[in-house]
Design a protein around this motif. Structure first.
Motif, short mmCIF file in Angstrom:
data_model
loop_
_atom_site.label_atom_id
_atom_site.label_comp_id
_atom_site.label_asym_id
_atom_site.label_seq_id
_atom_site.Cartn_x
_atom_site.Cartn_y
_atom_site.Cartn_z
N VAL A 89 0.76 -1.06 -0.01
CA VAL A 89 0.14 -0.24 -0.04
C VAL A 89 0.93 1.32 -0.12
CG1 VAL A 89 -1.71 1.13 1.35
CG2 VAL A 89 -2.09 -1.12 1.15
N ILE A 90 1.92 1.27 0.93
CA ILE A 90 2.55 2.45 0.85
C ILE A 90 3.69 2.54 -0.40
CG2 ILE A 90 4.60 3.71 2.50
CD1 ILE A 90 3.59 2.35 4.69
N ILE A 91 3.95 1.47 -0.94
CA ILE A 91 4.82 1.72 -2.15
C ILE A 91 3.58 2.14 -3.21
CG2 ILE A 91 5.88 0.13 -3.90
CD1 ILE A 91 6.91 -1.76 -1.93
N GLN A 92 2.53 1.71 -3.57
CA GLN A 92 1.78 2.52 -4.42
C GLN A 92 1.30 3.79 -4.14
OE1 GLN A 92 -1.97 -0.27 -4.56
NE2 GLN A 92 -0.50 -2.23 -4.48
N HIS A 93 1.29 4.29 -2.96
CA HIS A 93 1.01 5.52 -2.53
C HIS A 93 2.16 6.39 -2.77
CE1 HIS A 93 0.67 9.11 -0.13
NE2 HIS A 93 1.65 8.73 0.47
N HIS A 94 3.29 6.09 -2.67
CA HIS A 94 4.72 6.60 -3.08
C HIS A 94 4.68 6.79 -4.35
CE1 HIS A 94 5.56 7.04 1.00
NE2 HIS A 94 6.86 6.69 1.07
N LEU A 95 4.47 5.68 -5.41
CA LEU A 95 4.49 5.75 -6.68
C LEU A 95 3.30 6.63 -7.34
CD1 LEU A 95 5.22 2.26 -7.49
CD2 LEU A 95 6.91 4.06 -7.56
N ALA A 96 2.23 6.64 -6.90
CA ALA A 96 1.12 7.51 -7.39
C ALA A 96 1.54 8.85 -6.99
CB ALA A 96 -0.04 7.10 -6.72
N THR A 97 1.88 9.13 -5.75
CA THR A 97 2.18 10.64 -5.51
C THR A 97 3.38 11.23 -6.27
OG1 THR A 97 1.46 10.20 -3.28
CG2 THR A 97 2.76 11.99 -3.46
N MET A 98 4.48 10.30 -6.58
CA MET A 98 5.43 11.12 -7.42
C MET A 98 4.96 11.09 -8.92
SD MET A 98 9.09 9.32 -5.79
CE MET A 98 8.63 7.97 -5.67
N LEU A 99 3.98 10.61 -9.47
CA LEU A 99 3.48 10.77 -10.94
C LEU A 99 3.15 12.20 -11.15
CD1 LEU A 99 1.48 7.60 -11.55
CD2 LEU A 99 3.81 8.03 -12.45
#
Length: 99
Positions: A89-99
């Motif tokens: 969940v945190i990995i997905q959050h970080h990736l989505a936020t950095m897009l």
């Protein structure tokens, strides 16, 4: 132990990650605060919005410190996934936020 209170267990991976976040988030929050005109923000007139109080004076520094935090934290969780409860969940959050 009180009912409902979680018993603390030593967990170096989790504790070091939590400590990292507590320390690193201090300058990120400070830089965010420095980008606002607080006099305007605390005394908004009828036709003003919060956007009117944004100065962005420190935006470049705020942006790069925040991106650096996200990259380091993402790598930390990828390398030591047991440092958080829900790494995916945190990995997905970080990736989505950095897009």
């Amino acid at each position: 132990v009180l009912p409902g209170v979680i018993k603390h267990e030593d967990d170096w991976a989790r504790d070091s990650h939590d400590f990292f976040n507590l320390i690193v988030l201090i300058p990120i929050i400070a830089l965010n605060v420095m980008n606002w005109n607080w006099e305007i923000l605390m005394n908004l007139k009828k036709k003003q919005t919060a956007a009117d109080a944004w100065t962005g004076e420190w935006f470049d520094c705020f942006f790069w410190v925040t991106v650096s935090y996200f990259v380091v934290d993402l790598l930390w969780i990828i390398i030591i996934p047991n440092s958080v409860k829900s790494p995916s969940v945190i990995i997905q959050h970080h990736l989505a936020t950095m897009l």
